[in-house]
Design an enzyme around this catalytic site. Structure first.
Site, PDB file in Angstrom:
ATOM      1  N   HIS B 146      21.146  51.081  47.713  1.00  0.00           N
ATOM      2  CA  HIS B 146      20.213  51.739  48.157  1.00  0.00           C
ATOM      3  C   HIS B 146      18.728  51.646  47.498  1.00  0.00           C
ATOM      4  O   HIS B 146      19.124  50.853  47.573  1.00  0.00           O
ATOM      5  CB  HIS B 146      21.331  53.155  46.556  1.00  0.00           C
ATOM      6  N   ASP B 222      24.802  47.694  40.671  1.00  0.00           N
ATOM      7  CA  ASP B 222      25.006  49.669  40.453  1.00  0.00           C
ATOM      8  C   ASP B 222      25.835  50.354  40.113  1.00  0.00           C
ATOM      9  O   ASP B 222      26.648  50.500  41.780  1.00  0.00           O
ATOM     10  CB  ASP B 222      23.740  49.900  41.772  1.00  0.00           C
ATOM     11  N   GLN B 225      27.233  55.208  41.988  1.00  0.00           N
ATOM     12  CA  GLN B 225      28.846  55.890  43.095  1.00  0.00           C
ATOM     13  C   GLN B 225      30.446  55.480  42.613  1.00  0.00           C
ATOM     14  O   GLN B 225      31.446  56.064  42.446  1.00  0.00           O
ATOM     15  CB  GLN B 225      29.026  55.321  44.189  1.00  0.00           C
ATOM     16  N   LYS B 248      26.579  62.162  38.239  1.00  0.00           N
ATOM     17  CA  LYS B 248      27.328  62.061  39.522  1.00  0.00           C
ATOM     18  C   LYS B 248      28.532  62.958  39.346  1.00  0.00           C
ATOM     19  O   LYS B 248      29.558  62.005  39.483  1.00  0.00           O
ATOM     20  CB  LYS B 248      26.776  61.236  40.110  1.00  0.00           C
ATOM     21  N   CYS B 390      19.365  57.335  51.710  1.00  0.00           N
ATOM     22  CA  CYS B 390      18.424  56.305  50.596  1.00  0.00           C
ATOM     23  C   CYS B 390      19.374  54.924  51.041  1.00  0.00           C
ATOM     24  O   CYS B 390      18.914  54.041  50.411  1.00  0.00           O
ATOM     25  CB  CYS B 390      17.834  56.982  48.966  1.00  0.00           C
TER      26      CYS B 390
END
Lengths: 170, 436
Positions: B146, B222, B225, B248, B390
């Site tokens: 991302h 990261d 998600q 999220k 993104c």
């Protein structure tokens, strides 16, 4: 589903499926202008040949959604062979067609609506818009206005640059 | 636009779900109000398939925040009065919940609150990166990152002059790691998403991390998600930094997390300067306070941290194993049923094996531009994301300007997939064989 039918008129789908004036022109003499919509990654490339203050030729490249691509195609058809001043007039009318309705969506009082109506009477002559009027439905979908105006902004930028160059070489 | 078109009733085959979705949906005011609205037949029920962008919030999260504001709002780490102490207690309790949720060795010390995953990564770049990276060093990323795990490094590289290197992907959306040993030469930091927000690919970083550590590099994961849908254990992942966002994973916006090993946090300089992050300030200098508060200048998002704590309680009550099982089942069903119905007209980007992916499905359908697809789906109350997500370098690699992405979470079921499928068919007939 009246909203969707307004947005995706047959003329728009036709220009999306069979884009007019698709291609590239040699640069120079042509001017090449790129425009991006960072929201969705759409890109329109406008190639412009101006001779004797007339748009002698125009080609469109790039990729994107049906609205951005059909608007570019319709635009190329509408301005090809026109004087720069007439093309500029059309850009103003087209943008007015987009933004008048945008402000209508935001306005709530009838007074504001009347004001908008007056602006519309002054600036936009629907008959002069021809097939371009098919894009009117876009204004009900505010995020898509940017798609519809992408190529027009590129054209305006190109005409500005061409005129600036002409003035500076005088 | 206001009026939507209701699809004809869809007969979803009764499917055995790992989660009782209809019970779960009762906890979400958004679904309740939308479902209430159908009876007035003005709206179709909302089919929310955009949780990878932001999830919805259950009542438990909203009321934890409301209760905080109504009963005990005061600034944290300042007042000596009882209410301020209670505020601080709830805030710090949320921190330790978050730390325990990801199995941090020291939950109360190693969990830093930020604004979101993006800020967490920027924090690492601006503190660890600025202190440790020199011209000639290398930061290794992947082309499926991302922008949040790319632009902070591009910004710093432009300033310092280190090299950025990227791991490529296969056509199936998996990282190419055959030449990892070679790619790691000169690398000081490896930044990898645990789950691609476009392809859904789950990256097995523990083995990459072992190799990176042997080469003297640190590893930033990261988890934006991954953490919302997978049981997460930073010790098993073997990473050194983990960034993720609250919104999220059923939490509110405005709260994110950076987890890092204590030894790293301690040697990093502070991020933003101001109140809360100092032990002492004199006219000619200051002494930063202990971690994690060293990185939390100014009044933090207190209610949001408490809301995230409540979101974690909610997820833990369901069980993250169940959440994963549910998402996997839904994604498998979606891949099979969409493929069966649309055949070659439909492409799903990313791994073909559902067990290699999380809850996102990036779809290309009949050459219809994603923007147009999302517009038609909206007409039927189906919320998906259209755009470059993104991840522009990844879009270029896939050779597309954008994708249409549907993503599932705990409140989605097979019926939602069937509605998606039906709406796709409507878009297909509207556009016909439009596009080259």
């Amino acid at each position: 589903m009246s909203g969707l039918e307004d947005l995706y008129r047959e003329i728009i789908l036709d220009h999306y499926r069979n884009p007019r004036n698709r291609g590239e022109l040699d640069t120079p003499p042509a001017k090449r202008i790129e425009a991006f919509n960072p929201l969705c990654g759409d890109e329109v490339v406008v190639y412009l040949n101006v001779e004797d203050d007339k748009i002698a030729d125009i080609k469109i490249a790039g990729q994107g959604c049906s609205i951005s691509q059909s608007s570019a195609s319709l635009m190329s058809q509408a301005v090809k062979g026109k004087d720069i001043s007439a093309a500029r007039e059309l850009i103003r009318s087209f943008k007015a067609m987009m933004s008048i309705h945008e402000s209508k969506l935001e306005s709530t009082s009838s007074e504001e609506l009347d004001e908008d109506q007056q602006v519309e009477d002054v600036v936009v002559n629907p008959e002069a818009m021809g097939e371009l009027a098919a894009l009117q439905g876009v204004v009900k979908f505010p995020v898509r206005i940017k798609c519809a105006t992408l190529s027009w902004n590129a054209l305006a930028q190109g005409l500005d640059e061409i005129e600036e160059e002409a003035n500076s070489s005088k | 636009m206001t009026s939507k078109t209701k699809l004809d009733s869809i007969d979803s085959t009764l499917q055995k779900e790992p989660l009782d979705v209809s019970e779960i949906r009762k906890d979400f005011p958004l679904f309740e109000s939308r479902e209430g609205a159908i009876s007035e037949s003005t709206h179709p029920p909302i089919t929310y398939l955009d949780s990878a962008a932001s999830s919805q919030q259950p009542r438990q999260v909203l009321s934890a925040m409301e209760s905080y504001y109504e009963t005990t709002h005061a600034n944290v780490h300042r007042g000596v009065y009882a209410m301020a102490e209670e505020s601080t207690r709830r805030f710090e309790e949320a921190r330790s919940k978050v730390g325990r949720f990801i199995n941090a060795p020291l939950p109360e010390v190693e969990t830093v609150f930020t604004k979101n995953a993006t800020e967490s990564i920027n924090l690492v770049a601006q503190t660890w990166g600025r202190r440790n990276l020199k011209p000639g060093d290398v930061v290794l990323l992947t082309i499926m990152e991302h922008h949040a795990n790319m632009v902070p490094w591009l910004m710093l590289a432009a300033e310092i002059g280190f090299e950025l290197r990227y791991l490529e992907i296969t056509d199936d959306g998996e990282l190419v790691i055959d030449d990892l040993e070679k790619k790691l030469e000169g690398v000081r930091l490896v930044g990898i998403t645990l789950m691609s927000n476009v392809l859904g690919t789950i990256n097995d970083i523990s083995s990459i991390a072992s190799m990176a550590h042997r080469n003297g590099a640190v590893v930033l994961a990261d988890g934006a998600q991954y953490v919302p849908g997978m049981p997460t254990d930073v010790q098993a992942l073997n990473c050194d930094f983990l960034a993720f966002s609250g919104h999220k994973m059923l939490g509110p916006t405005g709260i994110g997390v950076l987890w890092a090993r204590k030894s790293l946090l301690e040697e990093m300089p502070p991020f933003l300067g101001g109140g809360e992050m100092i032990d002492d300030v004199r006219l000619d200098g200051f002494m930063p306070t202990a971690v994690p508060w060293k990185f939390e200048a100014g009044t933090p998002p207190i209610a949001e941290a408490i809301g995230l704590g409540a979101a974690i309680d909610y997820l833990e009550k369901i069980g993250m194993d169940k959440v994963r099982e549910h998402e996997l089942k839904l994604v498998s069903y979606a891949m099979n049923s969409l493929k069966e119905r649309f055949g070659d007209d439909l492409t799903i980007h990313g791994p073909a094996d559902p067990s290699r992916r999380g809850g996102v499905l990036s779809i290309a359908y009949k050459g219809i531009h994603p923007h147009d697809l999302a517009q038609v789906l909206d007409e039927y109350g189906v919320c998906i994301r259209a755009g470059h997500h993104c991840a522009k370098p990844l879009m270029r690699r896939l050779g597309v300007p954008a994708t249409a992405r549907a993503s599932v979470y705990i409140y989605n079921d097979h019926h939602d997939i069937d509605v998606l499928s039906e709406a796709l068919a409507k878009a297909g007939s509207l556009f016909g064989d439009a596009i080259t």
